[in-house]
Design a protein around this motif. Structure first.
Motif, short mmCIF file in Angstrom:
data_model
loop_
_atom_site.label_atom_id
_atom_site.label_comp_id
_atom_site.label_asym_id
_atom_site.label_seq_id
_atom_site.Cartn_x
_atom_site.Cartn_y
_atom_site.Cartn_z
N GLU A 71 106.05 77.08 75.03
CA GLU A 71 107.11 78.09 75.06
C GLU A 71 106.57 79.43 75.57
O GLU A 71 105.54 79.91 75.08
N PRO A 72 107.27 80.05 76.52
CA PRO A 72 106.87 81.39 76.95
C PRO A 72 107.23 82.42 75.88
O PRO A 72 108.13 82.20 75.07
N VAL A 73 106.53 83.54 75.89
CA VAL A 73 106.80 84.59 74.91
C VAL A 73 106.49 85.94 75.55
O VAL A 73 105.63 86.05 76.42
N ARG A 74 107.22 86.95 75.12
CA ARG A 74 106.96 88.33 75.54
C ARG A 74 106.55 89.14 74.32
O ARG A 74 107.20 89.07 73.28
N GLU A 75 105.46 89.89 74.48
CA GLU A 75 104.92 90.64 73.34
C GLU A 75 104.60 92.06 73.80
O GLU A 75 104.13 92.28 74.92
N ARG A 76 104.84 93.01 72.88
CA ARG A 76 104.54 94.42 73.17
C ARG A 76 103.31 94.85 72.38
O ARG A 76 103.17 94.54 71.19
N PHE A 77 102.43 95.60 73.06
CA PHE A 77 101.25 96.15 72.41
C PHE A 77 101.24 97.66 72.64
O PHE A 77 101.40 98.12 73.77
N GLY A 78 101.05 98.40 71.55
CA GLY A 78 100.98 99.85 71.64
C GLY A 78 99.91 100.37 70.71
O GLY A 78 99.05 99.64 70.23
N TYR A 79 99.97 101.68 70.43
CA TYR A 79 98.98 102.31 69.56
C TYR A 79 99.62 102.63 68.23
O TYR A 79 100.73 103.16 68.16
N SER A 80 98.92 102.30 67.15
CA SER A 80 99.43 102.55 65.81
C SER A 80 98.64 103.68 65.17
O SER A 80 97.45 103.54 64.89
N ASP A 81 99.30 104.83 64.95
CA ASP A 81 98.64 105.92 64.24
C ASP A 81 98.47 105.62 62.76
O ASP A 81 97.55 106.11 62.11
N GLU A 133 116.31 80.56 76.97
CA GLU A 133 116.20 79.41 77.86
C GLU A 133 115.82 79.81 79.28
O GLU A 133 115.43 78.96 80.09
N LEU A 134 115.91 81.10 79.62
CA LEU A 134 115.54 81.56 80.95
C LEU A 134 114.18 82.26 80.98
O LEU A 134 113.58 82.40 82.05
N LEU A 135 113.68 82.70 79.83
CA LEU A 135 112.45 83.47 79.79
C LEU A 135 111.30 82.71 80.45
O LEU A 135 111.04 81.55 80.14
#
Length: 418
Positions: A71-81, A133-135
């Motif tokens: 399964e494809p997946v989209r993930e966000r990574f940022g900075y946590s103060d 289903e399109l990701l």
């Protein structure tokens, strides 16, 4: 993912399944641009990078999971103060990563990776945001509008057509009104199969537009295939032939500059009218060695807005006719080596042969940034640094004490003739 196409093409030809994580959006100060990729095969082998090290471990785990569940997946990574030990970017930026499992022999990815590895122009469009289903679904687009694959949902009303080899460069839907006929009247959609066709048609058109510009980026469209921003984000990666660097003058400095140019990803040509100097043994790293008068070669060879021209001859009989041609071409960079006295004399001679002040203002001379170097390698580094600074809109001054952005949006930088 096309930035690691050569390695992935080898994996594909070896029959290895893999998952690839691609940076699809960037916010703030992020270390890698959109299109940067990391891939993991079933043996756990890793190639590429998405963040320069900040989140590679977490992305590796996502790739392993995608290989396992498909399964494809989209993930966000940022900075946590709040949590200094949370997985994120220490630089304070934000990236969105699309992770896609790829099976050995997948026709769309196989064709796209092979073309990119050969240096052929091609665009890979993937659904980076939208219905589950399109990701991750992919469409490969060629410059002549032929395409392979389909973004349409498989369960709409039967299997989606592959569209392989089909030219879909005709009219596209406009904001859900249906496709326009020859009189400008809009025909309503005819059902799910028609919606798939419209989605592919619009996606091909958008991918071709970015491919023509040689750019990688995101496009917002509607799920029904209209151009209006809606439920889908397409991430389009463009693979275009490497830009050219032409080094005129087969001198010692040129050998070091050839190596620097190759390191920066250029296809490097060395040109000199003297056959005793323009030899393969002197320039083993050059892609091409040409024995001809520089201005004659420049008149007959192909250049574009990404081409870099470096004139190292500092000999008037070569420089003047060559620069007279070069400064009138829509290329990215024209630089010439020489002392300040040589520079002043060269400018006088160029004015005498009709070079305008506007054209003369494009000449980077003496070539290179002031690094204080003297050796061929140090000189090549200063020239390469000036090229990189101009290409990316950099100032060339130290970052220490500077408030300027460290990472710039390349799409906002325009090189060459305005």
């Amino acid at each position: 993912m096309l930035d690691i196409a050569e390695e992935l093409d080898r994996w594909m030809r070896d029959g290895r399944d893999f998952a690839v994580a691609t940076v699809v959006t960037v916010g703030g100060s992020a270390p890698r641009p959109p299109g940067a990729a990391l891939a993991v095969d079933t043996d756990g082998t890793v190639i590429g990078s998405v963040s320069g090290g900040c989140v590679e471990g977490a992305v590796y785990d996502l790739c392993v999971r995608a290989l396992q569940d498909g399964e494809p997946v989209r993930e966000r990574f940022g900075y946590s103060d709040e949590d200094a030990f949370a997985v994120g970017l220490t630089c304070g930026g934000v990236i969105d990563v699309l992770v896609t499992p790829v099976r050995a022999g997948d026709p769309v990815y196989a064709a796209g990776l092979a073309a990119a590895a050969r240096g052929e122009p091609v665009a890979l469009a993937r659904v980076a945001r939208g219905p589950a289903e399109l990701l991750g679904r992919a469409l490969l687009v060629y410059p002549d509008a032929r395409h392979e694959g389909s973004l349409g949902a498989r369960d709409a009303d039967g299997p989606g057509e592959s569209g392989s080899g089909e030219d879909v460069s005709g009219g596209v839907d406009t904001c859900g009104l249906g496709e326009a006929d020859e009189n400008g009247r809009h025909r309503p959609h005819e059902g799910p199969r028609a919606a798939r066709s419209h989605l592919d048609r619009t996606s091909v058109a958008q991918a071709r537009a970015l491919l023509d510009l040689g750019r990688t980026g995101s496009v917002e469209i509607s799920e029904d295939g209209s151009h209006c921003p809606g439920g889908l984000t397409l991430f389009v990666e463009s693979s275009v032939p490497a830009p050219r660097m032409i080094v005129f003058g087969a001198v010692d400095f040129a050998a070091a500059l050839v190596r620097a140019g190759k390191f920066l990803g250029y296809r490097v040509t060395v040109c000199d009218a003297r056959p005793v100097f323009a030899t393969r043994s002197r320039f083993p790293d050059a892609d091409e060695i040409v024995v001809d008068w520089p201005h004659r070669y420049l008149q007959r060879t192909a250049t574009d807005e990404r081409t870099v021209l470096c004139v190292l001859t500092h000999d008037a009989k070569f420089d003047i006719p060559l620069l007279g041609e070069a400064l009138r071409l829509p290329v990215a960079f024209v630089g010439a080596m020489g002392s300040r006295r040589t520079h002043e004399d060269r400018n006088r001679r160029l004015r005498e042969v009709g070079v305008s002040e506007r054209e003369l203002a494009r000449l980077r001379s003496p070539i290179g940034l002031d690094l204080g170097g003297r050796t061929p390698e140090e000189t090549a580094l200063s020239i390469a640094a000036e090229i990189v600074a101009l290409r990316n809109g950099g100032s060339g001054v130290p970052l220490t004490g500077s408030a300027a952005p460290i990472h710039r949006d390349r799409d906002k930088i325009v090189l060459g003739v305005s």
